[in-house]
Write a protein that holds these residues in place. Structure first.
Motif, mmCIF file in Angstrom:
data_model
loop_
_atom_site.group_PDB
_atom_site.id
_atom_site.type_symbol
_atom_site.label_atom_id
_atom_site.label_comp_id
_atom_site.label_asym_id
_atom_site.label_seq_id
_atom_site.Cartn_x
_atom_site.Cartn_y
_atom_site.Cartn_z
ATOM 1 N N ASP A 69 0.821 -1.216 0.000
ATOM 2 C CA ASP A 69 0.000 0.000 0.000
ATOM 3 C C ASP A 69 0.853 1.263 0.000
ATOM 4 O OD1 ASP A 69 -2.211 -1.617 0.056
ATOM 5 O OD2 ASP A 69 -2.440 -1.522 2.240
ATOM 6 N N ASN A 70 2.095 1.167 0.473
ATOM 7 C CA ASN A 70 2.960 2.332 0.577
ATOM 8 C C ASN A 70 4.133 2.276 -0.394
ATOM 9 O OD1 ASN A 70 1.495 3.465 2.837
ATOM 10 N ND2 ASN A 70 2.450 1.895 4.117
ATOM 11 N N PHE A 71 3.958 1.523 -1.460
ATOM 12 C CA PHE A 71 5.062 1.288 -2.393
ATOM 13 C C PHE A 71 5.636 2.599 -2.932
ATOM 14 C CE2 PHE A 71 6.734 0.310 -6.655
ATOM 15 C CZ PHE A 71 7.657 -0.667 -6.321
ATOM 16 N N LEU A 72 4.771 3.486 -3.391
ATOM 17 C CA LEU A 72 5.229 4.755 -3.949
ATOM 18 C C LEU A 72 5.879 5.634 -2.885
ATOM 19 C CD1 LEU A 72 2.314 5.652 -6.408
ATOM 20 C CD2 LEU A 72 4.585 4.773 -6.964
ATOM 21 N N THR A 73 5.367 5.568 -1.656
ATOM 22 C CA THR A 73 5.953 6.347 -0.562
ATOM 23 C C THR A 73 7.378 5.896 -0.289
ATOM 24 O OG1 THR A 73 3.789 6.668 0.465
ATOM 25 C CG2 THR A 73 5.735 6.986 1.863
ATOM 26 N N TYR A 74 7.584 4.581 -0.249
ATOM 27 C CA TYR A 74 8.926 4.058 -0.010
ATOM 28 C C TYR A 74 9.874 4.410 -1.161
ATOM 29 C CZ TYR A 74 7.499 1.465 4.132
ATOM 30 O OH TYR A 74 7.058 1.125 5.388
ATOM 31 N N CYS A 75 9.361 4.373 -2.385
ATOM 32 C CA CYS A 75 10.183 4.773 -3.536
ATOM 33 C C CYS A 75 10.608 6.232 -3.407
ATOM 34 C CB CYS A 75 9.414 4.555 -4.840
ATOM 35 S SG CYS A 75 9.273 2.827 -5.352
ATOM 36 N N PHE A 76 9.673 7.077 -2.973
ATOM 37 C CA PHE A 76 9.988 8.499 -2.794
ATOM 38 C C PHE A 76 11.036 8.681 -1.698
ATOM 39 C CE2 PHE A 76 9.235 12.601 -0.696
ATOM 40 C CZ PHE A 76 9.397 13.458 -1.775
ATOM 41 N N LEU A 77 10.946 7.914 -0.600
ATOM 42 C CA LEU A 77 11.916 8.019 0.487
ATOM 43 C C LEU A 77 13.309 7.576 0.028
ATOM 44 C CD1 LEU A 77 9.800 6.705 3.503
ATOM 45 C CD2 LEU A 77 10.527 9.065 3.059
ATOM 46 N N ILE A 78 13.362 6.556 -0.808
ATOM 47 C CA ILE A 78 14.644 6.102 -1.349
ATOM 48 C C ILE A 78 15.247 7.201 -2.224
ATOM 49 C CG2 ILE A 78 15.718 4.466 -2.951
ATOM 50 C CD1 ILE A 78 13.681 2.377 -1.938
ATOM 51 N N PHE A 79 14.418 7.815 -3.047
ATOM 52 C CA PHE A 79 14.879 8.937 -3.871
ATOM 53 C C PHE A 79 15.395 10.071 -2.988
ATOM 54 C CE2 PHE A 79 13.706 13.103 -5.718
ATOM 55 C CZ PHE A 79 14.567 13.114 -6.809
ATOM 56 N N GLY A 80 14.648 10.377 -1.925
ATOM 57 C CA GLY A 80 15.052 11.447 -1.019
ATOM 58 C C GLY A 80 16.367 11.163 -0.319
ATOM 59 N N ALA A 81 16.610 9.887 0.029
ATOM 60 C CA ALA A 81 17.869 9.513 0.678
ATOM 61 C C ALA A 81 19.054 9.786 -0.244
ATOM 62 C CB ALA A 81 17.838 8.039 1.081
#
Length: 240
Positions: A3-15
């Motif tokens: 359910d949070n796949f896109l959120t985790y992708c965004f956090l990886i990008f932010g890191a």
């Protein structure tokens, strides 16, 4: 985690963005940048020997994977020593070649990490571990790359563009592979992991370590940071 796949992708990008921007926020001396690069070299070496090679050799395509390790190693060697040798061989030009080859190797690995994340999200506990591992690796790898870009004296606009591009690799890989992951077997990816390991091995051992230790200044600090980088990847391996 689905359910949070896109959120985790965004956090990886932010890191990746955070790790890549830190070296740009103030003026760093060459000695200090070399300390950062030493830590980054430890991350590279730990990734090769503790993650990529064991995974590449854990399936039945061992001989093929070994050949691809050699191919990856020679590929970066040929790119650096033949394809990119258009300047005068100066100190700054050497840094530029190292930074671009490091970017290529890390980007390939980041795409494969995206595949791993796409698989991991199907299993909650494994997915969380993979996510934390990617975050740790992404931020430190981006920091190391940004340090190399500074040593190469690449202009600010291009540095930012390259960091953004690198930061996008894992999320793009995850998004792409999320649609095909059910039909892809990990065993078939072993040669590609071997190829990535070969590129990492050349960049780390053939370029980063000689770059870091070409002067006698702060040698013990550099060695300590190198070992710390390797140990971090070891702890991540243990977490997996």
């Amino acid at each position: 985690m689905n359910d949070n796949f896109l959120t985790y992708c965004f956090l990886i990008f932010g890191a990746g963005i955070v790790g890549g921007v830190l070296p740009f926020i103030r003026k760093w001396s060459d000695d200090l940048l070399h300390l950062f690069v030493s830590f980054g070299a430890g991350i590279f070496i730990g990734t090769v020997f503790l993650h990529l090679l064991p995974e590449a050799f854990s399936h039945e395509h061992v001989e093929t994977s070994a050949i691809f390790v050699l191919v990856g190693f020679m590929l970066i060697f040929l790119i650096e020593r033949f394809l990119f040798v258009t300047g005068d061989g100066s100190y700054d030009h050497s840094h530029y070649v190292i930074s671009i080859t490091a970017l290529v190797g890390l980007s390939v690995h980041s795409l494969i990490a995206g595949l791993g994340f796409a698989v991991g999200v199907e299993y909650k506990d494994i997915g969380i571990l993979i996510f934390y591992s990617i975050i740790a690796h992404k931020s430190t790898a981006a920091f190391s790359l940004a340090s190399l870009f500074l040593l190469a004296k690449i202009n600010l606009k291009k540095r930012i563009m390259l960091i953004v591009l690198f930061s996008l690799m894992t999320p793009l890989g995850a998004l792409f592979f999320s649609y095909v992951v059910t039909s892809v077997k990990h065993e078939s990816l072993s040669p590609l992991l071997g190829l990535t390991a070969g590129t990492f091995l050349y960049v780390a051992v053939g370029e980063l370590l000689p770059e870091v230790f070409h002067t006698k200044s702060h040698r013990w600090y550099k060695l300590a940071l190198l070992i710390i980088g390797i140990l971090i990847m070891g702890f991540i391996k243990h977490g997996h």
